[in-house]
Design a protein around this motif. Structure first.
Motif, PDB file in Angstrom:
ATOM      1  N   MET A  15       0.819  -1.177  -0.149  1.00 48.29           N
ATOM      2  CA  MET A  15       0.063   0.032  -0.103  1.00 48.29           C
ATOM      3  C   MET A  15       0.835   1.240   0.095  1.00 48.29           C
ATOM      4  SD  MET A  15      -2.950   1.102   0.190  1.00 48.29           S
ATOM      5  CE  MET A  15      -4.345   0.351   1.044  1.00 48.29           C
ATOM      6  N   GLU A  16       1.871   1.326   0.524  1.00 52.31           N
ATOM      7  CA  GLU A  16       2.807   2.179   0.889  1.00 52.31           C
ATOM      8  C   GLU A  16       3.390   2.629  -0.339  1.00 52.31           C
ATOM      9  OE1 GLU A  16       5.326   1.433   4.215  1.00 52.31           O
ATOM     10  OE2 GLU A  16       3.837   2.145   5.626  1.00 52.31           O
ATOM     11  N   MET A  17       3.990   1.478  -0.985  1.00 51.80           N
ATOM     12  CA  MET A  17       4.610   1.654  -2.330  1.00 51.80           C
ATOM     13  C   MET A  17       3.539   2.309  -3.284  1.00 51.80           C
ATOM     14  SD  MET A  17       4.866  -0.074  -5.391  1.00 51.80           S
ATOM     15  CE  MET A  17       4.523  -1.731  -5.269  1.00 51.80           C
ATOM     16  N   LEU A  18       2.617   1.700  -3.371  1.00 50.23           N
ATOM     17  CA  LEU A  18       1.456   2.084  -4.488  1.00 50.23           C
ATOM     18  C   LEU A  18       1.147   3.596  -4.351  1.00 50.23           C
ATOM     19  CD1 LEU A  18      -0.650  -1.136  -4.921  1.00 50.23           C
ATOM     20  CD2 LEU A  18       0.788  -0.288  -6.655  1.00 50.23           C
ATOM     21  N   GLN A  19       0.799   3.883  -2.896  1.00 53.27           N
ATOM     22  CA  GLN A  19       0.609   5.399  -2.763  1.00 53.27           C
ATOM     23  C   GLN A  19       1.705   6.092  -3.194  1.00 53.27           C
ATOM     24  OE1 GLN A  19      -0.298   4.954   1.606  1.00 53.27           O
ATOM     25  NE2 GLN A  19      -2.355   5.091   1.110  1.00 53.27           N
ATOM     26  N   GLY A  20       2.788   5.803  -3.164  1.00 54.05           N
ATOM     27  CA  GLY A  20       4.007   6.845  -3.747  1.00 54.05           C
ATOM     28  C   GLY A  20       4.160   6.492  -5.044  1.00 54.05           C
ATOM     29  N   MET A  21       3.688   5.689  -5.785  1.00 52.75           N
ATOM     30  CA  MET A  21       3.910   5.417  -7.375  1.00 52.75           C
ATOM     31  C   MET A  21       3.091   6.209  -8.063  1.00 52.75           C
ATOM     32  SD  MET A  21       3.376   1.890  -9.455  1.00 52.75           S
ATOM     33  CE  MET A  21       4.906   0.959  -8.611  1.00 52.75           C
ATOM     34  N   LEU A  22       1.875   6.464  -7.701  1.00 52.95           N
ATOM     35  CA  LEU A  22       0.936   7.363  -8.683  1.00 52.95           C
ATOM     36  C   LEU A  22       0.359   8.535  -7.938  1.00 52.95           C
ATOM     37  CD1 LEU A  22      -1.057   4.377 -10.374  1.00 52.95           C
ATOM     38  CD2 LEU A  22       1.145   5.302 -11.159  1.00 52.95           C
ATOM     39  N   GLU A  23       0.046   9.396  -8.682  1.00 52.18           N
ATOM     40  CA  GLU A  23      -1.001  10.494  -8.215  1.00 52.18           C
ATOM     41  C   GLU A  23      -2.367  10.103  -8.287  1.00 52.18           C
ATOM     42  OE1 GLU A  23      -0.215  13.206  -6.683  1.00 52.18           O
ATOM     43  OE2 GLU A  23       1.942  13.105  -6.901  1.00 52.18           O
ATOM     44  N   TRP A  24      -2.870   9.197  -7.230  1.00 54.65           N
ATOM     45  CA  TRP A  24      -4.167   8.744  -7.492  1.00 54.65           C
ATOM     46  C   TRP A  24      -5.367   9.424  -7.705  1.00 54.65           C
ATOM     47  CZ3 TRP A  24      -4.544   3.161  -7.817  1.00 54.65           C
ATOM     48  CH2 TRP A  24      -3.367   2.589  -7.313  1.00 54.65           C
ATOM     49  N   ASN A  25      -5.233  10.616  -6.977  1.00 51.87           N
ATOM     50  CA  ASN A  25      -6.699  11.366  -7.198  1.00 51.87           C
ATOM     51  C   ASN A  25      -6.435  12.249  -8.561  1.00 51.87           C
ATOM     52  OD1 ASN A  25      -7.151  10.769  -4.406  1.00 51.87           O
ATOM     53  ND2 ASN A  25      -6.419  12.712  -3.708  1.00 51.87           N
ATOM     54  N   GLN A  26      -5.555  12.418  -8.981  1.00 50.00           N
ATOM     55  CA  GLN A  26      -5.483  13.005 -10.363  1.00 50.00           C
ATOM     56  C   GLN A  26      -5.777  12.173 -11.266  1.00 50.00           C
ATOM     57  OE1 GLN A  26      -1.656  14.777 -11.320  1.00 50.00           O
ATOM     58  NE2 GLN A  26      -1.597  15.957  -9.218  1.00 50.00           N
ATOM     59  N   ILE A  27      -5.973  10.659 -11.102  1.00 49.45           N
ATOM     60  CA  ILE A  27      -6.279   9.888 -12.326  1.00 49.45           C
ATOM     61  C   ILE A  27      -7.833   9.366 -12.096  1.00 49.45           C
ATOM     62  CG2 ILE A  27      -3.928   9.125 -13.023  1.00 49.45           C
ATOM     63  CD1 ILE A  27      -4.385   6.502 -11.698  1.00 49.45           C
ATOM     64  N   GLY A  28      -8.471   9.758 -10.829  1.00 46.66           N
ATOM     65  CA  GLY A  28      -9.850   9.317 -10.540  1.00 46.66           C
ATOM     66  C   GLY A  28      -9.826   8.193  -9.361  1.00 46.66           C
ATOM     67  N   PHE A  29      -8.742   7.832  -8.754  1.00 46.06           N
ATOM     68  CA  PHE A  29      -8.854   6.792  -7.992  1.00 46.06           C
ATOM     69  C   PHE A  29      -8.537   7.005  -6.668  1.00 46.06           C
ATOM     70  CE2 PHE A  29      -8.578   4.696 -12.239  1.00 46.06           C
ATOM     71  CZ  PHE A  29      -9.554   3.777 -12.215  1.00 46.06           C
ATOM     72  N   GLU A  30      -8.928   6.237  -5.454  1.00 43.31           N
ATOM     73  CA  GLU A  30      -8.632   6.201  -4.319  1.00 43.31           C
ATOM     74  C   GLU A  30      -8.148   4.824  -3.674  1.00 43.31           C
ATOM     75  OE1 GLU A  30     -10.537   7.578   0.133  1.00 43.31           O
ATOM     76  OE2 GLU A  30     -11.656   7.814  -1.731  1.00 43.31           O
ATOM     77  N   LEU A  31      -7.102   4.702  -3.035  1.00 47.27           N
ATOM     78  CA  LEU A  31      -6.657   3.601  -2.379  1.00 47.27           C
ATOM     79  C   LEU A  31      -7.335   3.637  -1.063  1.00 47.27           C
ATOM     80  CD1 LEU A  31      -2.859   3.171  -3.069  1.00 47.27           C
ATOM     81  CD2 LEU A  31      -4.800   1.446  -3.717  1.00 47.27           C
ATOM     82  N   ASP A  32      -8.334   2.590  -0.982  1.00 45.66           N
ATOM     83  CA  ASP A  32      -9.614   2.707   0.180  1.00 45.66           C
ATOM     84  C   ASP A  32      -9.521   1.771   1.223  1.00 45.66           C
ATOM     85  OD1 ASP A  32     -11.684   4.253   1.135  1.00 45.66           O
ATOM     86  OD2 ASP A  32     -12.813   2.875   0.882  1.00 45.66           O
ATOM     87  N   GLY A  33      -8.764   0.656   0.759  1.00 42.47           N
ATOM     88  CA  GLY A  33      -8.849  -0.509   1.691  1.00 42.47           C
ATOM     89  C   GLY A  33      -7.715  -1.539   1.501  1.00 42.47           C
ATOM     90  N   TYR A  34      -7.274  -2.386   2.249  1.00 45.78           N
ATOM     91  CA  TYR A  34      -6.267  -3.353   1.951  1.00 45.78           C
ATOM     92  C   TYR A  34      -6.574  -4.575   2.765  1.00 45.78           C
ATOM     93  CZ  TYR A  34      -3.675  -1.810   6.160  1.00 45.78           C
ATOM     94  OH  TYR A  34      -3.426  -1.253   7.303  1.00 45.78           O
ATOM     95  N   ALA A  35      -6.170  -5.723   2.356  1.00 46.58           N
ATOM     96  CA  ALA A  35      -6.406  -6.912   3.025  1.00 46.58           C
ATOM     97  C   ALA A  35      -4.991  -8.020   2.692  1.00 46.58           C
ATOM     98  CB  ALA A  35      -7.545  -7.779   2.478  1.00 46.58           C
ATOM     99  N   SER A  36      -4.771  -8.624   3.611  1.00 47.08           N
ATOM    100  CA  SER A  36      -3.352  -9.435   3.339  1.00 47.08           C
ATOM    101  C   SER A  36      -3.902 -10.991   2.851  1.00 47.08           C
ATOM    102  CB  SER A  36      -2.625  -9.593   4.949  1.00 47.08           C
ATOM    103  OG  SER A  36      -3.429 -10.199   5.775  1.00 47.08           O
ATOM    104  N   LYS A  37      -5.267 -11.318   3.362  1.00 44.57           N
ATOM    105  CA  LYS A  37      -5.582 -12.588   2.915  1.00 44.57           C
ATOM    106  C   LYS A  37      -6.859 -12.762   2.135  1.00 44.57           C
ATOM    107  CE  LYS A  37      -3.620 -14.589   6.911  1.00 44.57           C
ATOM    108  NZ  LYS A  37      -3.836 -15.387   8.258  1.00 44.57           N
ATOM    109  N   PRO A  38      -7.062 -13.850   1.309  1.00 43.04           N
ATOM    110  CA  PRO A  38      -8.675 -13.741   0.822  1.00 43.04           C
ATOM    111  C   PRO A  38      -9.797 -13.604   1.675  1.00 43.04           C
ATOM    112  CG  PRO A  38      -7.048 -15.375  -0.370  1.00 43.04           C
ATOM    113  CD  PRO A  38      -6.415 -14.746   0.672  1.00 43.04           C
ATOM    114  N   ALA A  39      -9.762 -14.208   2.793  1.00 46.97           N
ATOM    115  CA  ALA A  39     -10.831 -14.249   3.691  1.00 46.97           C
ATOM    116  C   ALA A  39     -10.962 -12.857   4.214  1.00 46.97           C
ATOM    117  CB  ALA A  39     -10.597 -14.979   4.756  1.00 46.97           C
ATOM    118  N   GLU A  40      -9.980 -11.772   4.324  1.00 44.77           N
ATOM    119  CA  GLU A  40     -10.002 -10.587   4.772  1.00 44.77           C
ATOM    120  C   GLU A  40     -10.755  -9.742   3.722  1.00 44.77           C
ATOM    121  OE1 GLU A  40      -6.372  -9.220   5.985  1.00 44.77           O
ATOM    122  OE2 GLU A  40      -6.049 -10.572   7.527  1.00 44.77           O
TER     123      GLU A  40
END
Length: 253
Positions: A15-40
């Motif tokens: 998540m930290e890597m991806l947040q620094g990789m792109l200007e998410w808001n400028q392309i219309g996206f927001e990293l809003d959640g994360y999970a480490s396993k399929p069940a999560e």
């Protein structure tokens, strides 16, 4: 703004890597959640709305494919697979689940941006896709991986004279072992081990009826190295010993 769910076994650092990789808001996206396993991830999807799912492929491919299958039974939400090796077989499995894109390592900001923009264009054109996670009940006909079950059966046919385990097959097919076992029982109305025993015993019967092979040779042909174990399994399956079974058919002949 389209909400993104990231699923990765190393989700926090990813998540930290991806947040620094792109200007998410400028392309219309927001990293809003994360999970480490399929069940999560499934728990989050059942509670929240997400417009796109990013699934990391650097570690457990079988878990990623399991999640793809689960999602596709419920929804057409766009999925992008990121990271992992540039493996043709893996890419084929990804296509089976109709993922929007598969970006193997190294993932560049330009590649990810281009992939996200393509998804955004589709979402902009179809507002119904903003309601991507409307989970609906599934039935037997709605579950697609029948061809995976056929692959399991083909594997058994080809390797009947070897030591076969569902774990070996699941690894070769890039699937979660317990998930594959559940699917097999669902479609075949028997467990994988019951099916394997059935196939071995039916072939043993054919060999006893139609060949002059020694009993130990027949046992080897169907994957039994311990003759006593073969005798026990055969009698339990047919109700008679292998020798008695052969004699029955020699009398008939």
């Amino acid at each position: 703004m389209y909400k993104v769910l990231l699923v990765d076994s190393d989700s926090i650092s990813s998540m930290e890597m991806l947040q620094g990789m792109l200007e998410w808001n400028q392309i219309g996206f927001e990293l809003d959640g994360y999970a480490s396993k399929p069940a999560e991830a499934i728990a989050l999807l059942n509670r929240n709305w997400f417009s796109i799912i990013l699934i990391g492929m650097n570690t457990a491919h079988s878990d990623a494919l399991f999640l793809c299958d689960y999602i596709r039974q419920k929804s057409r939400v766009p999925i992008i697979l990121i990271g992992g090796s540039n493996d043709f077989q893996l890419a084929r499995k990804a296509l089976y689940y109709q993922v929007s894109d598969y970006l193997p390592n190294p993932v560049s900001p330009e590649e990810l941006t281009s992939s996200l923009q393509a998804v955004k264009q589709d979402l902009d054109c179809d507002t119904d896709k903003n309601k991507a996670l409307l989970w609906t009940p599934t039935d037997k006909d709605a579950c697609p991986p029948v061809n995976i079950i056929e692959k399991v059966k083909e594997y058994v046919d080809d390797a009947l004279n070897q030591n076969i385990t569902l774990k070996q097959i699941s690894i070769s097919l890039h699937f979660n072992c317990s998930y594959l076992g559940q699917k097999f029982k669902y479609y075949e109305n028997m467990t994988f081990n019951e099916y394997l025993l059935q196939q071995r015993m039916e072939k043993a019967k054919l060999l006893l009826e139609n060949t002059d092979l020694k009993i130990y040779e027949i046992a080897n042909e169907i994957g039994y190295t311990e003759i006593d174990w073969f005798y026990k399994k055969f009698k339990s399956y047919t109700g008679v010993s292998a020798n008695e079974y052969r004699k029955m058919f020699s009398i008939i002949a």
